[in-house]
Design a protein around this motif. Structure first.
Motif, PDB file in Angstrom:
ATOM      1  N   THR A   1      -0.815  -7.152   4.122  1.00 26.99           N
ATOM      2  CA  THR A   1      -1.767  -8.096   3.513  1.00 26.99           C
ATOM      3  C   THR A   1      -2.851  -7.392   2.714  1.00 26.99           C
ATOM      4  OG1 THR A   1      -3.144  -8.113   5.508  1.00 26.99           O
ATOM      5  CG2 THR A   1      -1.391  -9.772   5.358  1.00 26.99           C
ATOM      6  N   THR A   2      -2.929  -6.086   2.853  1.00 23.83           N
ATOM      7  CA  THR A   2      -3.986  -5.340   2.143  1.00 23.83           C
ATOM      8  C   THR A   2      -3.429  -4.047   1.569  1.00 23.83           C
ATOM      9  OG1 THR A   2      -4.633  -4.372   4.284  1.00 23.83           O
ATOM     10  CG2 THR A   2      -5.929  -6.252   3.501  1.00 23.83           C
ATOM     11  N   ASP A   3      -2.348  -4.160   0.805  1.00 21.97           N
ATOM     12  CA  ASP A   3      -1.836  -2.949   0.167  1.00 21.97           C
ATOM     13  C   ASP A   3      -2.631  -2.645  -1.098  1.00 21.97           C
ATOM     14  OD1 ASP A   3      -0.932  -4.676  -1.808  1.00 21.97           O
ATOM     15  OD2 ASP A   3       1.138  -4.656  -1.117  1.00 21.97           O
ATOM     16  N   ASP A   4      -2.308  -1.529  -1.726  1.00 22.96           N
ATOM     17  CA  ASP A   4      -3.071  -1.065  -2.884  1.00 22.96           C
ATOM     18  C   ASP A   4      -3.118  -2.106  -3.997  1.00 22.96           C
ATOM     19  OD1 ASP A   4      -2.782   1.095  -1.236  1.00 22.96           O
ATOM     20  OD2 ASP A   4      -2.215   2.510  -2.813  1.00 22.96           O
ATOM     21  N   SER A   5      -1.977  -2.697  -4.317  1.00 24.09           N
ATOM     22  CA  SER A   5      -1.917  -3.617  -5.455  1.00 24.09           C
ATOM     23  C   SER A   5      -2.714  -4.893  -5.187  1.00 24.09           C
ATOM     24  CB  SER A   5      -0.460  -3.960  -5.775  1.00 24.09           C
ATOM     25  OG  SER A   5       0.168  -4.587  -4.668  1.00 24.09           O
ATOM     26  N   LYS A   6      -2.688  -5.390  -3.956  1.00 20.00           N
ATOM     27  CA  LYS A   6      -3.417  -6.615  -3.636  1.00 20.00           C
ATOM     28  C   LYS A   6      -4.926  -6.389  -3.684  1.00 20.00           C
ATOM     29  CE  LYS A   6       0.266  -8.791  -0.968  1.00 20.00           C
ATOM     30  NZ  LYS A   6       0.715  -9.265   0.359  1.00 20.00           N
ATOM     31  N   LEU A   7      -5.372  -5.237  -3.207  1.00 19.13           N
ATOM     32  CA  LEU A   7      -6.794  -4.925  -3.284  1.00 19.13           C
ATOM     33  C   LEU A   7      -7.232  -4.767  -4.739  1.00 19.13           C
ATOM     34  CD1 LEU A   7      -7.208  -2.416  -0.319  1.00 19.13           C
ATOM     35  CD2 LEU A   7      -8.149  -4.727  -0.484  1.00 19.13           C
ATOM     36  N   ALA A   8      -6.418  -4.086  -5.536  1.00 20.72           N
ATOM     37  CA  ALA A   8      -6.734  -3.912  -6.954  1.00 20.72           C
ATOM     38  C   ALA A   8      -6.789  -5.257  -7.671  1.00 20.72           C
ATOM     39  CB  ALA A   8      -5.703  -2.997  -7.611  1.00 20.72           C
ATOM     40  N   GLU A   9      -5.895  -6.179  -7.290  1.00 20.17           N
ATOM     41  CA  GLU A   9      -5.891  -7.505  -7.904  1.00 20.17           C
ATOM     42  C   GLU A   9      -7.158  -8.278  -7.549  1.00 20.17           C
ATOM     43  OE1 GLU A   9      -3.114 -11.570  -7.893  1.00 20.17           O
ATOM     44  OE2 GLU A   9      -2.379  -9.717  -6.960  1.00 20.17           O
ATOM     45  N   CYS A  10      -7.605  -8.172  -6.304  1.00 16.57           N
ATOM     46  CA  CYS A  10      -8.847  -8.828  -5.887  1.00 16.57           C
ATOM     47  C   CYS A  10     -10.032  -8.311  -6.697  1.00 16.57           C
ATOM     48  CB  CYS A  10      -9.098  -8.588  -4.396  1.00 16.57           C
ATOM     49  SG  CYS A  10      -8.080  -9.556  -3.282  1.00 16.57           S
ATOM     50  N   ILE A  11     -10.069  -7.005  -6.895  1.00 21.09           N
ATOM     51  CA  ILE A  11     -11.151  -6.378  -7.664  1.00 21.09           C
ATOM     52  C   ILE A  11     -11.165  -6.910  -9.092  1.00 21.09           C
ATOM     53  CG2 ILE A  11     -11.946  -4.197  -8.651  1.00 21.09           C
ATOM     54  CD1 ILE A  11     -12.499  -4.386  -5.682  1.00 21.09           C
ATOM     55  N   GLU A  12      -9.987  -6.964  -9.716  1.00 17.74           N
ATOM     56  CA  GLU A  12      -9.898  -7.430 -11.101  1.00 17.74           C
ATOM     57  C   GLU A  12     -10.294  -8.900 -11.212  1.00 17.74           C
ATOM     58  OE1 GLU A  12      -6.570  -7.807 -14.715  1.00 17.74           O
ATOM     59  OE2 GLU A  12      -6.026  -6.943 -12.773  1.00 17.74           O
ATOM     60  N   ASP A  13      -9.821  -9.728 -10.272  1.00 14.86           N
ATOM     61  CA  ASP A  13     -10.136 -11.153 -10.310  1.00 14.86           C
ATOM     62  C   ASP A  13     -11.629 -11.413 -10.131  1.00 14.86           C
ATOM     63  OD1 ASP A  13      -7.487 -11.714 -10.669  1.00 14.86           O
ATOM     64  OD2 ASP A  13      -7.088 -12.273  -8.588  1.00 14.86           O
ATOM     65  N   ALA A  14     -12.315 -10.497  -9.482  1.00 11.27           N
ATOM     66  CA  ALA A  14     -13.761 -10.645  -9.257  1.00 11.27           C
ATOM     67  C   ALA A  14     -14.584 -10.152 -10.443  1.00 11.27           C
ATOM     68  CB  ALA A  14     -14.177  -9.900  -7.994  1.00 11.27           C
ATOM     69  N   GLY A  15     -13.927  -9.662 -11.478  1.00 16.28           N
ATOM     70  CA  GLY A  15     -14.633  -9.184 -12.663  1.00 16.28           C
ATOM     71  C   GLY A  15     -15.233  -7.807 -12.505  1.00 16.28           C
ATOM     72  N   LEU A  16     -14.739  -7.056 -11.527  1.00 13.76           N
ATOM     73  CA  LEU A  16     -15.217  -5.698 -11.305  1.00 13.76           C
ATOM     74  C   LEU A  16     -14.242  -4.691 -11.909  1.00 13.76           C
ATOM     75  CD1 LEU A  16     -16.300  -6.002  -7.547  1.00 13.76           C
ATOM     76  CD2 LEU A  16     -17.757  -6.184  -9.576  1.00 13.76           C
ATOM     77  N   ALA A  17     -14.736  -3.496 -12.133  1.00 14.84           N
ATOM     78  CA  ALA A  17     -13.896  -2.427 -12.671  1.00 14.84           C
ATOM     79  C   ALA A  17     -13.536  -1.469 -11.541  1.00 14.84           C
ATOM     80  CB  ALA A  17     -14.631  -1.682 -13.789  1.00 14.84           C
ATOM     81  N   LEU A  18     -12.249  -1.317 -11.282  1.00 19.51           N
ATOM     82  CA  LEU A  18     -11.791  -0.407 -10.237  1.00 19.51           C
ATOM     83  C   LEU A  18     -12.021   1.037 -10.669  1.00 19.51           C
ATOM     84  CD1 LEU A  18     -10.269   0.038  -7.537  1.00 19.51           C
ATOM     85  CD2 LEU A  18      -8.140   0.011  -8.871  1.00 19.51           C
ATOM     86  N   LEU A  19     -12.721   1.803  -9.854  1.00 21.77           N
ATOM     87  CA  LEU A  19     -12.984   3.204 -10.152  1.00 21.77           C
ATOM     88  C   LEU A  19     -12.018   4.138  -9.440  1.00 21.77           C
ATOM     89  CD1 LEU A  19     -16.900   3.293  -9.964  1.00 21.77           C
ATOM     90  CD2 LEU A  19     -15.452   3.171 -12.013  1.00 21.77           C
ATOM     91  N   ASP A  20     -11.698   3.798  -8.197  1.00 18.41           N
ATOM     92  CA  ASP A  20     -10.868   4.710  -7.415  1.00 18.41           C
ATOM     93  C   ASP A  20     -10.294   3.953  -6.224  1.00 18.41           C
ATOM     94  OD1 ASP A  20      -9.624   6.972  -6.467  1.00 18.41           O
ATOM     95  OD2 ASP A  20     -11.417   8.227  -6.500  1.00 18.41           O
ATOM     96  N   LEU A  21      -9.105   4.358  -5.817  1.00 16.17           N
ATOM     97  CA  LEU A  21      -8.459   3.816  -4.636  1.00 16.17           C
ATOM     98  C   LEU A  21      -7.681   4.954  -4.002  1.00 16.17           C
ATOM     99  CD1 LEU A  21      -6.533   0.450  -4.355  1.00 16.17           C
ATOM    100  CD2 LEU A  21      -5.572   2.556  -3.410  1.00 16.17           C
ATOM    101  N   ARG A  22      -8.020   5.253  -2.764  1.00 16.63           N
ATOM    102  CA  ARG A  22      -7.339   6.356  -2.098  1.00 16.63           C
ATOM    103  C   ARG A  22      -7.161   6.052  -0.608  1.00 16.63           C
ATOM    104  NH1 ARG A  22     -11.631  11.133  -3.115  1.00 16.63           N
ATOM    105  NH2 ARG A  22     -11.521  10.233  -5.213  1.00 16.63           N
ATOM    106  N   ARG A  23      -6.248   6.781   0.015  1.00 19.21           N
ATOM    107  CA  ARG A  23      -5.970   6.577   1.434  1.00 19.21           C
ATOM    108  C   ARG A  23      -6.575   7.711   2.266  1.00 19.21           C
ATOM    109  NH1 ARG A  23      -1.040   2.955   2.895  1.00 19.21           N
ATOM    110  NH2 ARG A  23      -0.937   1.640   1.042  1.00 19.21           N
ATOM    111  N   THR A  24      -6.795   7.393   3.550  1.00 18.79           N
ATOM    112  CA  THR A  24      -7.294   8.416   4.457  1.00 18.79           C
ATOM    113  C   THR A  24      -6.190   9.435   4.720  1.00 18.79           C
ATOM    114  OG1 THR A  24      -6.691   6.996   6.327  1.00 18.79           O
ATOM    115  CG2 THR A  24      -8.969   6.901   5.559  1.00 18.79           C
ATOM    116  N   ALA A  25      -6.523  10.495   5.419  1.00 16.52           N
ATOM    117  CA  ALA A  25      -5.609  11.626   5.583  1.00 16.52           C
ATOM    118  C   ALA A  25      -4.251  11.209   6.145  1.00 16.52           C
ATOM    119  CB  ALA A  25      -6.254  12.676   6.479  1.00 16.52           C
ATOM    120  N   ARG A  26      -4.257  10.320   7.134  1.00 15.47           N
ATOM    121  CA  ARG A  26      -2.986   9.891   7.726  1.00 15.47           C
ATOM    122  C   ARG A  26      -2.434   8.627   7.083  1.00 15.47           C
ATOM    123  NH1 ARG A  26      -3.815   9.234  13.895  1.00 15.47           N
ATOM    124  NH2 ARG A  26      -5.701   8.201  13.151  1.00 15.47           N
TER     125      ARG A  26
END
Length: 307
Positions: A263-288
């Motif tokens: 329910t919260t993969d990279d693409s879905k989070l990026a889509e939420c950001i775009e729909d909110a009118g924000l500019a995505l700067l970075d998306l990364r995962r923790t070490a594991r």
């Protein structure tokens, strides 16, 4: 300080032993009226009278949460410096203030014990040390890469933590903000978060009731907004991100930490950001790879659109 008269009035308010005791206790973090009376051993009417004077002098602020009223030290720069100077000169061996410190420690212990009971009752398992370290490392890395240099290690400006839960983001970031407002719908989780605030000595932080779909703040009210593991269980994550974006100032930032999952993969989070009118700067995962950390910004409006 804008005038000699204002300074004189402030000094008059500070020049009272009882009010100094109240300030010394609240310098650790916000406390309810009931807790303040427990710390000082004074009657509630007497405590309330002194609290009223300190609020009128803009040294303290108050927040109501259901039947409790919480007080905290104000963050006005012109007053904060003077208050800290005064508190820094209080004698450490004073009998009354030493006793107040002992009682405050007892209140902290009681808050932490209550928080553990509530978490156990709700079946909420706090993050383990390894997860906390991994998230902290990822958050620090992403902030270092994208926030202005002046903010790193100093201030995140005015910070809003949405769905604060156990207060993980408060532990990581509140001390680096000018002021922090932490909101949660659950009264139980607010009690847990307040235990974190007091244990960390976050005097610039207040915990309040709040709905992430209907924030009680005007547009552009915060420099930084954080959402820690709230979107994965949200009925409408896009709506929640849009409401968070509304209260971010131009060139401000949204920081999201979310458990990696369907329910919260990279693409879905990026889509939420775009729909909110924000500019995505970075998306990364923790070490594991168990959590995702996202940072976005609210682009400044062109001058032609500002009327």
């Amino acid at each position: 300080m804008k005038s000699v008269e204002l300074l004189a009035n402030l000094m008059r308010v500070l020049g009272d032993p009882t009010r100094l005791r109240l300030l010394a206790a609240l310098n650790r973090g916000e406390l309810s009226v009931r807790e303040i009376t427990q710390v000082t051993g004074l009657s509630q009417p007497r405590v309330s009278r002194h609290l009223k004077l300190l609020c009128e002098a803009r040294i303290l602020k108050r927040t109501r949460d259901q039947n409790e009223v919480y007080y905290r030290a104000t963050i006005d720069d012109d007053r904060r410096a003077l208050v800290q100077e005064v508190l820094g000169n209080l004698p450490v061996d004073d009998r009354l203030t030493a006793r107040d410190r002992e009682r405050l420690t007892a209140i902290l212990d009681a808050r932490q014990a209550r928080a553990e009971e509530l978490l156990d009752h709700m079946g909420v398992k706090p993050l383990g040390p390894t997860e906390i370290e991994e998230v902290g490392t990822a958050v620090e890395s992403i902030l270092q890469a994208h926030l202005p240099k002046r903010q790193i290690g100093a201030q995140l400006g005015d910070l809003l933590d949405i769905g604060t839960g156990t207060g993980s983001m408060l532990h990581l970031l509140a001390a680096r903000s000018r002021r922090t407002v932490a909101i949660d719908q659950s009264r139980e989780m607010r009690l847990v978060a307040r235990a974190t605030v007091l244990s960390q000595g976050l005097a610039n932080c207040t915990v309040q009731a709040g709905d992430m779909y209907d924030l009680s703040f005007p547009e552009g009210h915060f420099d930084t907004v954080t959402m820690d593991r709230v979107l994965g269980t949200a009925d409408n994550p896009t709506e929640a991100v849009c409401e968070a974006a509304r209260v971010i100032r131009d060139a401000g930032h949204l920081l999201i930490v979310e458990t990696a999952g369907p329910t919260t993969d990279d693409s879905k989070l990026a889509e939420c950001i775009e729909d909110a009118g924000l500019a995505l700067l970075d998306l990364r995962r923790t070490a594991r790879g168990t959590a995702i950390v996202v940072i976005a910004t609210r682009p400044p409006q062109p001058q032609s659109q500002i009327a």
